[in-house]
Design a protein around this motif. Sequence first.
Motif, mmCIF file in Angstrom:
data_model
loop_
_atom_site.group_PDB
_atom_site.id
_atom_site.type_symbol
_atom_site.label_atom_id
_atom_site.label_comp_id
_atom_site.label_asym_id
_atom_site.label_seq_id
_atom_site.Cartn_x
_atom_site.Cartn_y
_atom_site.Cartn_z
ATOM 1 N N GLU A 1 2.060 14.304 12.272
ATOM 2 C CA GLU A 1 2.478 15.277 13.280
ATOM 3 C C GLU A 1 2.609 14.646 14.659
ATOM 4 N N THR A 2 1.723 13.698 14.976
ATOM 5 C CA THR A 2 1.719 13.064 16.291
ATOM 6 C C THR A 2 2.829 12.025 16.441
ATOM 7 N N SER A 3 2.983 11.178 15.434
ATOM 8 C CA SER A 3 3.903 10.047 15.590
ATOM 9 C C SER A 3 5.093 10.070 14.646
ATOM 10 N N GLY A 4 5.235 11.099 13.864
ATOM 11 C CA GLY A 4 6.320 11.126 12.891
ATOM 12 C C GLY A 4 5.892 10.395 11.633
ATOM 13 N N ASP A 5 6.791 9.696 11.013
ATOM 14 C CA ASP A 5 6.503 9.032 9.747
ATOM 15 C C ASP A 5 5.462 7.926 9.897
ATOM 16 N N LEU A 6 4.714 7.700 8.818
ATOM 17 C CA LEU A 6 3.791 6.577 8.774
ATOM 18 C C LEU A 6 4.571 5.311 8.451
ATOM 19 N N ALA A 7 4.213 4.222 9.102
ATOM 20 C CA ALA A 7 4.828 2.937 8.769
ATOM 21 C C ALA A 7 4.432 2.541 7.354
ATOM 22 N N GLY A 8 3.189 2.866 6.986
ATOM 23 C CA GLY A 8 2.771 2.507 5.645
ATOM 24 C C GLY A 8 1.433 3.057 5.244
ATOM 25 N N LEU A 9 1.215 3.031 3.938
ATOM 26 C CA LEU A 9 -0.049 3.415 3.332
ATOM 27 C C LEU A 9 -0.442 2.279 2.399
ATOM 28 N N ILE A 10 -1.676 1.822 2.542
ATOM 29 C CA ILE A 10 -2.189 0.750 1.688
ATOM 30 C C ILE A 10 -3.244 1.340 0.771
ATOM 31 N N LEU A 11 -3.027 1.241 -0.515
ATOM 32 C CA LEU A 11 -4.018 1.633 -1.511
ATOM 33 C C LEU A 11 -4.721 0.353 -1.933
ATOM 34 N N HIS B 1 4.118 14.388 0.674
ATOM 35 C CA HIS B 1 4.018 13.406 1.752
ATOM 36 C C HIS B 1 4.993 12.232 1.629
ATOM 37 N N GLN B 2 5.631 12.061 0.508
ATOM 38 C CA GLN B 2 6.412 10.844 0.274
ATOM 39 C C GLN B 2 7.545 10.626 1.261
ATOM 40 N N LYS B 3 8.100 11.674 1.817
ATOM 41 C CA LYS B 3 9.197 11.505 2.777
ATOM 42 C C LYS B 3 8.703 11.072 4.155
ATOM 43 N N HIS B 4 7.385 11.047 4.352
ATOM 44 C CA HIS B 4 6.811 10.689 5.645
ATOM 45 C C HIS B 4 6.136 9.321 5.640
ATOM 46 N N VAL B 5 6.286 8.569 4.554
ATOM 47 C CA VAL B 5 5.676 7.252 4.445
ATOM 48 C C VAL B 5 6.790 6.255 4.124
ATOM 49 N N LYS B 6 6.964 5.253 5.001
ATOM 50 C CA LYS B 6 8.059 4.300 4.812
ATOM 51 C C LYS B 6 7.759 3.248 3.743
ATOM 52 N N LYS B 7 6.499 2.760 3.716
ATOM 53 C CA LYS B 7 6.125 1.725 2.744
ATOM 54 C C LYS B 7 4.764 2.037 2.153
ATOM 55 N N VAL B 8 4.609 1.717 0.861
ATOM 56 C CA VAL B 8 3.329 1.851 0.177
ATOM 57 C C VAL B 8 2.998 0.504 -0.453
ATOM 58 N N ALA B 9 1.832 -0.028 -0.079
ATOM 59 C CA ALA B 9 1.348 -1.272 -0.667
ATOM 60 C C ALA B 9 0.195 -0.933 -1.604
ATOM 61 N N VAL B 10 0.285 -1.416 -2.832
ATOM 62 C CA VAL B 10 -0.765 -1.200 -3.824
ATOM 63 C C VAL B 10 -1.458 -2.542 -4.032
ATOM 64 N N VAL B 11 -2.705 -2.639 -3.555
ATOM 65 C CA VAL B 11 -3.462 -3.889 -3.606
ATOM 66 C C VAL B 11 -4.493 -3.765 -4.729
ATOM 67 N N THR B 12 -4.170 -4.354 -5.868
ATOM 68 C CA THR B 12 -5.036 -4.217 -7.050
ATOM 69 C C THR B 12 -4.710 -5.286 -8.086
ATOM 70 N N ALA C 1 7.169 4.442 -9.752
ATOM 71 C CA ALA C 1 7.181 5.353 -8.594
ATOM 72 C C ALA C 1 8.406 5.141 -7.720
ATOM 73 N N SER C 2 8.951 3.941 -7.703
ATOM 74 C CA SER C 2 10.119 3.686 -6.857
ATOM 75 C C SER C 2 11.314 4.559 -7.237
ATOM 76 N N HIS C 3 11.298 5.116 -8.438
ATOM 77 C CA HIS C 3 12.377 6.006 -8.870
ATOM 78 C C HIS C 3 12.191 7.436 -8.376
ATOM 79 N N PHE C 4 10.979 7.759 -7.896
ATOM 80 C CA PHE C 4 10.667 9.138 -7.541
ATOM 81 C C PHE C 4 10.314 9.356 -6.076
ATOM 82 N N VAL C 5 10.078 8.288 -5.330
ATOM 83 C CA VAL C 5 9.693 8.432 -3.927
ATOM 84 C C VAL C 5 10.640 7.631 -3.053
ATOM 85 N N SER C 6 10.730 8.053 -1.792
ATOM 86 C CA SER C 6 11.642 7.382 -0.879
ATOM 87 C C SER C 6 11.034 6.126 -0.258
#
Length: 122
Positions: free
Chosen positions: A38-48, A72-83, A95-100
């Motif tokens: 809400e404050t800054s618009g989209d998130l640059a990224g989410l790291i799991l 939430h997927q339209k508000h996150v530009k990149k998702v890094a999965v560290v595992t 997931a790349s087929h279902f999220v932006s």
Amino acid sequence: MIDVDVDAANSVVLVQPEAPLDKSDFVELAKAIDPQIETSGDLAGLILDAPKFPGWDSFGALVSHLRFVRDHQKHVKKVAVVTDSPVGDLGEHLASHFVSAKIKHFPAGQTDAAKAWIAGDA
């Protein structure tokens, strides 16, 4: 239970699950990131960051996870999965087929590389 760290300056969220995910984890995650969106618009990224993906404690938790992603997927530009879990590769390709968001898998321990990728440095 999950640990959520919001880096407001860089608009990056670090999520570290500590046990199998339950429904309340996604409520808490939304409470943590929705104000940033809400404050800054989209998130640059989410790291799991989950060296070994803990899974879900119930089918209801899985459904809550899918709803969270849908909402939430339209508000996150990149998702890094560290595992090191096979879920990382599956998540990157499926997931790349279902999220932006762009999704990338990193080996466990490579959180700094994930942050650099989100920042556009890698």
